[in-house]
Design an enzyme around this catalytic site. Structure first.
Site, PDB file in Angstrom:
ATOM      1  N   HIS A  98      50.142   7.509  35.519  1.00 56.50           N
ATOM      2  CA  HIS A  98      50.982   8.590  36.043  1.00 56.50           C
ATOM      3  C   HIS A  98      52.044   8.007  36.976  1.00 56.50           C
ATOM      4  O   HIS A  98      51.821   7.020  37.679  1.00 56.50           O
ATOM      5  CB  HIS A  98      50.140   9.677  36.713  1.00 56.50           C
ATOM      6  CG  HIS A  98      49.655   9.395  38.102  1.00 56.50           C
ATOM      7  ND1 HIS A  98      50.432   9.589  39.223  1.00 56.50           N
ATOM      8  CD2 HIS A  98      48.452   8.974  38.559  1.00 56.50           C
ATOM      9  CE1 HIS A  98      49.739   9.305  40.303  1.00 56.50           C
ATOM     10  NE2 HIS A  98      48.527   8.920  39.928  1.00 56.50           N
ATOM     11  N   ASP A 121      50.248   4.082  44.578  1.00 56.25           N
ATOM     12  CA  ASP A 121      49.588   5.100  43.760  1.00 56.25           C
ATOM     13  C   ASP A 121      50.676   5.999  43.180  1.00 56.25           C
ATOM     14  O   ASP A 121      51.215   6.853  43.862  1.00 56.25           O
ATOM     15  CB  ASP A 121      48.633   5.903  44.643  1.00 56.25           C
ATOM     16  CG  ASP A 121      47.954   7.051  43.917  1.00 56.25           C
ATOM     17  OD1 ASP A 121      48.064   7.142  42.684  1.00 56.25           O
ATOM     18  OD2 ASP A 121      47.329   7.884  44.607  1.00 56.25           O
ATOM     19  N   GLU A 125      50.452  14.334  37.883  1.00 57.72           N
ATOM     20  CA  GLU A 125      49.025  14.055  38.064  1.00 57.72           C
ATOM     21  C   GLU A 125      48.552  14.520  39.435  1.00 57.72           C
ATOM     22  O   GLU A 125      47.436  15.036  39.576  1.00 57.72           O
ATOM     23  CB  GLU A 125      48.766  12.547  37.890  1.00 57.72           C
ATOM     24  CG  GLU A 125      47.291  12.157  37.870  1.00 57.72           C
ATOM     25  CD  GLU A 125      46.694  11.839  39.239  1.00 57.72           C
ATOM     26  OE1 GLU A 125      45.483  11.617  39.318  1.00 57.72           O
ATOM     27  OE2 GLU A 125      47.450  11.823  40.241  1.00 57.72           O
ATOM     28  N   GLU A 126      49.398  14.350  40.447  1.00 59.47           N
ATOM     29  CA  GLU A 126      48.984  14.637  41.816  1.00 59.47           C
ATOM     30  C   GLU A 126      48.800  16.125  42.089  1.00 59.47           C
ATOM     31  O   GLU A 126      48.283  16.499  43.141  1.00 59.47           O
ATOM     32  CB  GLU A 126      50.002  14.052  42.801  1.00 59.47           C
ATOM     33  CG  GLU A 126      50.135  12.529  42.780  1.00 59.47           C
ATOM     34  CD  GLU A 126      48.926  11.806  43.344  1.00 59.47           C
ATOM     35  OE1 GLU A 126      47.970  12.487  43.767  1.00 59.47           O
ATOM     36  OE2 GLU A 126      48.928  10.560  43.362  1.00 59.47           O
ATOM     37  N   ASP A 134      44.558   3.981  36.728  1.00 58.37           N
ATOM     38  CA  ASP A 134      44.884   4.575  38.026  1.00 58.37           C
ATOM     39  C   ASP A 134      44.220   3.746  39.114  1.00 58.37           C
ATOM     40  O   ASP A 134      43.209   3.074  38.874  1.00 58.37           O
ATOM     41  CB  ASP A 134      44.396   6.026  38.088  1.00 58.37           C
ATOM     42  CG  ASP A 134      45.204   6.877  39.062  1.00 58.37           C
ATOM     43  OD1 ASP A 134      45.903   6.295  39.934  1.00 58.37           O
ATOM     44  OD2 ASP A 134      45.145   8.114  38.964  1.00 58.37           O
ATOM     45  N   HIS A 142      47.349   7.191  49.715  1.00 57.46           N
ATOM     46  CA  HIS A 142      48.065   8.390  50.163  1.00 57.46           C
ATOM     47  C   HIS A 142      48.616   8.248  51.576  1.00 57.46           C
ATOM     48  O   HIS A 142      48.631   9.197  52.360  1.00 57.46           O
ATOM     49  CB  HIS A 142      47.189   9.635  50.030  1.00 57.46           C
ATOM     50  CG  HIS A 142      47.083  10.102  48.601  1.00 57.46           C
ATOM     51  ND1 HIS A 142      46.769  11.404  48.264  1.00 57.46           N
ATOM     52  CD2 HIS A 142      47.271   9.456  47.429  1.00 57.46           C
ATOM     53  CE1 HIS A 142      46.764  11.529  46.936  1.00 57.46           C
ATOM     54  NE2 HIS A 142      47.064  10.345  46.415  1.00 57.46           N
TER      55      HIS A 142
END
Length: 356
Positions: free
Chosen positions: A70, A181, A213-214, A236, A320
């Protein structure tokens, strides 16, 4: 002699690109010319997934393998313009508000990007009762250093806000940035395509750079259903080890590929990945995922008639945040495993997927 990584500089470009959920076009445009080196067909589906078909060799029906990475990043959204021109925010993805205080950001408006900073009350003006509490998202704001009138003329409710930070080269081949990410996995997929170009493979490979995706694995849901592969592998990132992390929930950087195992994932594909890692001396570590995985593989498993799903990826630290950190060697090892696995997929492996 084993080839060297090819896409390190491209990875850093991807880290600097901005692409919140639903607004991934800049990232897609960076990937497109590189994907064109390997794919015989390339298209973008209505949701925004970028798909490249790398055909296998052989007559008749060939195995169909989908590999996804992603390309969206966690972002913010303007919800309100306050007196003085300050912007209030909501999330598009999973930020921890504690990591947002003091960040440099870009506000993406129709008239262009505007630099700003996320401010918070200084400690000198914070009452003692608040000093031990983390700032809440509703207490944070973006300061654009513009008059209120100009802010209101240029910024609209719903405009996206992304972190602005250049990638940082750390020691020992480690790189920190705002969107490791999951741009790390985009680099994995590109490196794997470069390696696979020198191998014979019977499988048709669908290289899919998924979107959104998030905010709910949306690109994976449509790609899995629309392409209907025999095997779907999500690439991922997972949690890298650092002080304060539970040892059974994190993995050392430069420890190799994290291969996930659990009820979301197909046992035979998992075993083939492990066998392949051992055969080609790819360092790996096992990640037990007894709950639903928070990655594209979750959606793949129950897409259409049900797909044989797997999940691999490199560990990163500080997920994140704006300083997510990865070892490029882990990206490279993921690419090696992926290329060798795809090269060995054949009709017999596909046939055995329904045998438990």
């Amino acid at each position: 002699m084993s080839p060297l990584p090819k896409y390190l500089s491209v990875f850093k470009q991807l880290l600097e690109a901005h692409g919140g959920p639903g607004f991934e076009e800049d990232v897609r445009n960076l990937i497109l010319p590189h994907l064109s080196e390997y794919a015989s067909q390339i298209w973008t589906d209505p949701l925004g997934n970028l798909v490249g078909l790398v055909p296998g060799v052989g007559e008749g029906r060939r195995p169909r393998v989908l590999v996804s990475a992603h390309i969206d990043e966690i972002a913010l959204v303007v919800t309100r313009i306050e007196a003085g021109g300050f912007l209030r925010l909501a999330q598009a993805g999973g930020f921890d508000p504690r990591a947002l205080v003091g960040q440099e950001v870009l506000v993406h408006t129709q008239s262009g990007r505007i630099f700003g900073v996320i401010g918070a009350k200084p400690p000198h003006l914070t009452p003692p009762s608040e000093r031990s509490k983390a700032a809440k998202l509703e207490d944070l704001y973006v300061d654009l250093a513009l008059p209120e009138e100009e802010v209101r003329s240029r910024v609209r409710i719903g405009d996206r806000v992304t972190i602005h930070r250049a990638p940082l080269d750390l020691l020992n081949g480690r790189i920190a940035g705002k969107s490791v990410d999951n741009r790390a996995s985009a680099a994995v997929l590109l490196e794997a395509l470069a390696l696979l170009k020198g191998m014979a493979h019977s499988a048709d490979l669908y290289a899919v750079f998924t979107v959104q995706e998030e905010v709910g694995l949306r690109g994976a849901r449509t790609a899995g259903f629309g392409l209907a592969p025999d095997i779907a592998i999500a690439v991922d990132v997972t949690f890298g080890a650092f002080p304060g992390q539970a040892p059974d929930e994190s993995f050392p950087l430069e420890g190799g590929v994290a291969i996930s195992f659990g009820p979301n994932l197909h046992r035979r594909v998992f075993k083939r990945l492990v066998d392949c890692a051992e055969k080609y001396r790819v360092p790996y570590q096992i990640e037990l995922s007894q709950r639903p995985v928070g990655a594209d593989a979750n959606a793949f498993q129950i897409s259409g008639p049900g797909l044989a799903a797997a999940l691999i990826g490199p560990p990163i630290r500080y997920m994140h945040t704006s300083v997510e950190t990865v070892a490029y060697d882990d990206i490279w090892q993921c690419a090696r495993l992926l290329a060798h696995y795809v090269a060995e997929v054949d009709a017999a492996q596909v046939e055995e997927l329904t045998c438990y």
